[in-house]
Design an enzyme around this catalytic site. Structure first.
Site, mmCIF file in Angstrom:
data_model
loop_
_atom_site.group_PDB
_atom_site.id
_atom_site.type_symbol
_atom_site.label_atom_id
_atom_site.label_comp_id
_atom_site.label_asym_id
_atom_site.label_seq_id
_atom_site.Cartn_x
_atom_site.Cartn_y
_atom_site.Cartn_z
ATOM 1 N N LYS A 118 1.428 7.587 14.241
ATOM 2 C CA LYS A 118 2.402 7.093 13.258
ATOM 3 C C LYS A 118 3.695 7.891 13.395
ATOM 4 O O LYS A 118 3.658 9.115 13.580
ATOM 5 C CB LYS A 118 1.812 7.254 11.848
ATOM 6 C CG LYS A 118 2.682 6.659 10.736
ATOM 7 C CD LYS A 118 2.007 6.790 9.367
ATOM 8 C CE LYS A 118 2.827 6.111 8.271
ATOM 9 N NZ LYS A 118 2.188 6.195 6.929
ATOM 10 N N SER B 288 1.979 1.724 4.223
ATOM 11 C CA SER B 288 3.057 1.933 5.150
ATOM 12 C C SER B 288 2.608 2.101 6.600
ATOM 13 O O SER B 288 3.436 1.995 7.503
ATOM 14 C CB SER B 288 3.842 3.177 4.733
ATOM 15 O OG SER B 288 3.040 4.342 4.857
ATOM 16 N N SER C 10 -1.607 4.046 1.845
ATOM 17 C CA SER C 10 -1.034 3.616 3.128
ATOM 18 C C SER C 10 -1.943 3.710 4.336
ATOM 19 O O SER C 10 -1.574 3.250 5.413
ATOM 20 C CB SER C 10 0.232 4.412 3.432
ATOM 21 O OG SER C 10 1.304 3.869 2.717
HETATM 22 N N1 GLN Z 1 2.622 1.572 -1.180
HETATM 23 C C1 GLN Z 1 2.754 2.869 -1.745
HETATM 24 C C2 GLN Z 1 4.198 3.236 -1.877
HETATM 25 O O1 GLN Z 1 4.999 2.463 -1.523
HETATM 26 C C3 GLN Z 1 1.983 3.880 -0.956
HETATM 27 C C4 GLN Z 1 2.675 4.316 0.264
HETATM 28 C C5 GLN Z 1 1.925 5.373 0.994
HETATM 29 O O2 GLN Z 1 0.744 5.607 0.751
HETATM 30 N N2 GLN Z 1 2.637 6.066 1.853
HETATM 31 O O3 GLN Z 1 4.537 4.284 -2.325
#
Ligand code: GLN
Length: 493
Positions: A81, A161, A185
């Site tokens: 990532k 994400s 995410s």
């Molecule tokens: N969807 C969540 C957010 O937008 C979690 C994102 C994540 O876990 N990095 O904050």
């Protein structure tokens, strides 16, 4: 060996050990697959072909030496990532503001993967600074899921994400991938793509060298094809690191072995508060099915209550932006990344940040600065912290009675790109079942369990006690065995 890219990590490692395939052959097969798929899926933002081949050749040379002990991941091609800093390789966090940032250091987690012999194929697309649930906030454009509804050409989100990580694993563009999870995410993209995603206990993996979003919630973990593959990867990613003061000084258990443990006699909690309005009946039914699968293998099911669940999302969307607004203050155009000249220092800051950050990141910085400001701090931030403590207590109470908790991973299957991007609240609702584990620092896994009526994957989540990933792996493996989920996205690229 045929169809190299379809191998699981465990099978590929075994194939290399038995000299049926070399790391270079595997690596080249993945590089070819990436070349064909990436123009359509947009999963990789950087492909490090030369480095991958050099690492693969070094691995093959290691394996050719007599009498050596094989490294745990020797020769395994992985995707990383783009939130993980990789020395000498552009690391963008999905943002324009990091532009062509080339870190002079390697994150601890990726360093451990290379220590264990893994091969880096490249860097994976993601929501900007990991803020999002659909990969649509990336400065590099969205990732398309390899999954489509049968008979439809509409591009679906792979989730976010870690959308690039999930799409790359699901489309056989790597054996496994690193990801991070601040509010879901790792687990939500895994659920959307029919892959396995593990967020370990907070502190299990070092955050050193991972671009920070919300430091008290961020955790690294793998996305993999099987529960066992996830266990193998986490074994290399985890471990104490003195460079991260929140990293836990705990030995790394044999996660792979834990996958073979029986669930007989384990007490599994089913929290009534996770039956949310508007959840599709299919997900509700799958949850019931998951309960039955565990019961059939000897687990004991208990209804439990996590009474503060309904406050988890609002608390998360105060705490995460608050920490983000502080963490992202460092991007000012002075030291690295994008710089847009203004007439004076203040204007240079303003222009760099206005042009460098996308809309969602700006929204989070605004919310975060607001909830931390004098007069609002007590009303929002402090309250959210109190809610966080209550949520952690809910779990402590539950875990006095049960060994693990079973829930759906997400309240829906993958949605179409564009379908929710105009409505941040709709997007945030996606995280309803996942943020609680982050707020409480607990390990959670998503296992693919079924296809819905539209032919899209659905996941079940297992949450465990702090530092008890082993029970989480045992339950996940039990679900995997019972579900027999073998569906794959049909290539359209
Ligand atoms: N969807 C969540 C957010 O937008 C979690 C994102 C994540 O876990 N990095 O904050």
């Amino acid at each position: 060996m045929s169809d190299l890219t379809a191998l699981t990590l465990a099978a590929a490692l075994d194939g290399m050990e038995k000299k049926r395939v070399s790391s270079l052959e595997l690596t080249q097969a993945f590089l070819r697959a990436i070349e064909a798929a990436n123009p359509h899926l947009n999963a990789f933002v950087t492909v490090t072909a030369e480095r991958a081949c050099a690492m693969a050749k070094a691995s093959d040379a290691r394996r050719a030496k007599k009498g050596r002990v094989p490294l745990p991941l020797d020769g395994a091609p992985l995707g990383i990532k783009d939130l993980f800093c990789t020395e000498g390789v552009r690391s963008t966090a999905g943002s324009r503001i990091l532009g062509n940032f080339i870190p002079p250091y390697e994150s601890s987690v990726t360093q451990q993967l290379w220590r264990d012999g893994a091969v880096m194929l490249g860097k994976l697309n993601m929501d900007e600074f990991a803020m999002g649930s659909s990969n649509e906030t990336s400065a590099f454009g969205p990732v398309s899921s390899p999954w489509r509804k049968p008979g439809s050409n509409a591009s679906l989100t792979p989730g976010g994400s870690s959308g690039g990580s999930a799409a790359a694993v699901a489309a056989d563009l790597c054996l496994g991938a690193t990801a991070t999870d601040t509010g879901g995410s790792i687990r939500q993209p895994a659920a959307f793509t029919g892959t396995v995603g593990i967020k370990p206990t907070y502190g299990r993996c070092s955050r050193w060298g991972i671009v920070a979003f919300a430091s008290s919630l961020d955790q690294a973990g793998p996305i993999a094809k099987t529960v066992e593959d996830g266990a193998i990867l986490l074994g290399s990613m985890a471990g104490h690191d003195p460079r991260d003061s929140t990293s836990l000084a705990q030995a790394v258990p044999d996660f792979r072995k834990a996958c073979g443990r029986s669930v007989k006699g384990l007490k599994i909690g089913v929290p009534k508060e996770y039956r949310v309005d508007g959840m599709p009946a299919e997900i509700e039914n799958l949850w019931t099915q998951g309960v039955a699968w565990l019961q059939e293998q000897g687990a004991v099911i208990r209804d439990i209550s996590l009474p503060h669940t309904k406050y988890a999302l609002p608390a998360y969307y105060i705490i995460a932006p608050a920490e983000a607004s502080s963490n992202l203050a460092r991007y000012d155009g002075m030291r690295y990344g994008l710089r847009v000249e203004g007439k004076d220092l203040t204007q240079t800051y303003e222009k760099s940040r206005a042009e460098g950050f996308g809309a969602e990141v700006q929204r989070r910085i605004l919310i975060g600065a607001y909830v931390l400001s004098a007069g609002y701090y007590d009303a929002y931030y402090l309250r959210a912290q109190k809610v966080r403590a209550r949520i952690a207590e809910d779990f402590t109470t539950a875990f006095a009675e049960v060994d693990a908790i079973l829930t759906p991973t997400a309240p829906s299957a993958a949605f179409a790109l564009g379908e929710r991007s105009g409505d941040p609240i709709q997007m945030y609702l996606n995280d309803v079942f996942t943020v609680t584990a982050n707020l409480a620092g607990l390990p959670g896994i998503s296992v693919p369990a079924a296809l819905d009526g539209a032919g899209l994957p659905l996941g079940l989540q297992v949450i465990g006690r702090a530092l008890d990933e082993e029970t989480v792996f045992a339950c996940a493996a039990a679900i995997e065995r019972a579900a027999g989920f073998t569906a794959k996205a049909k290539p359209w690229w």
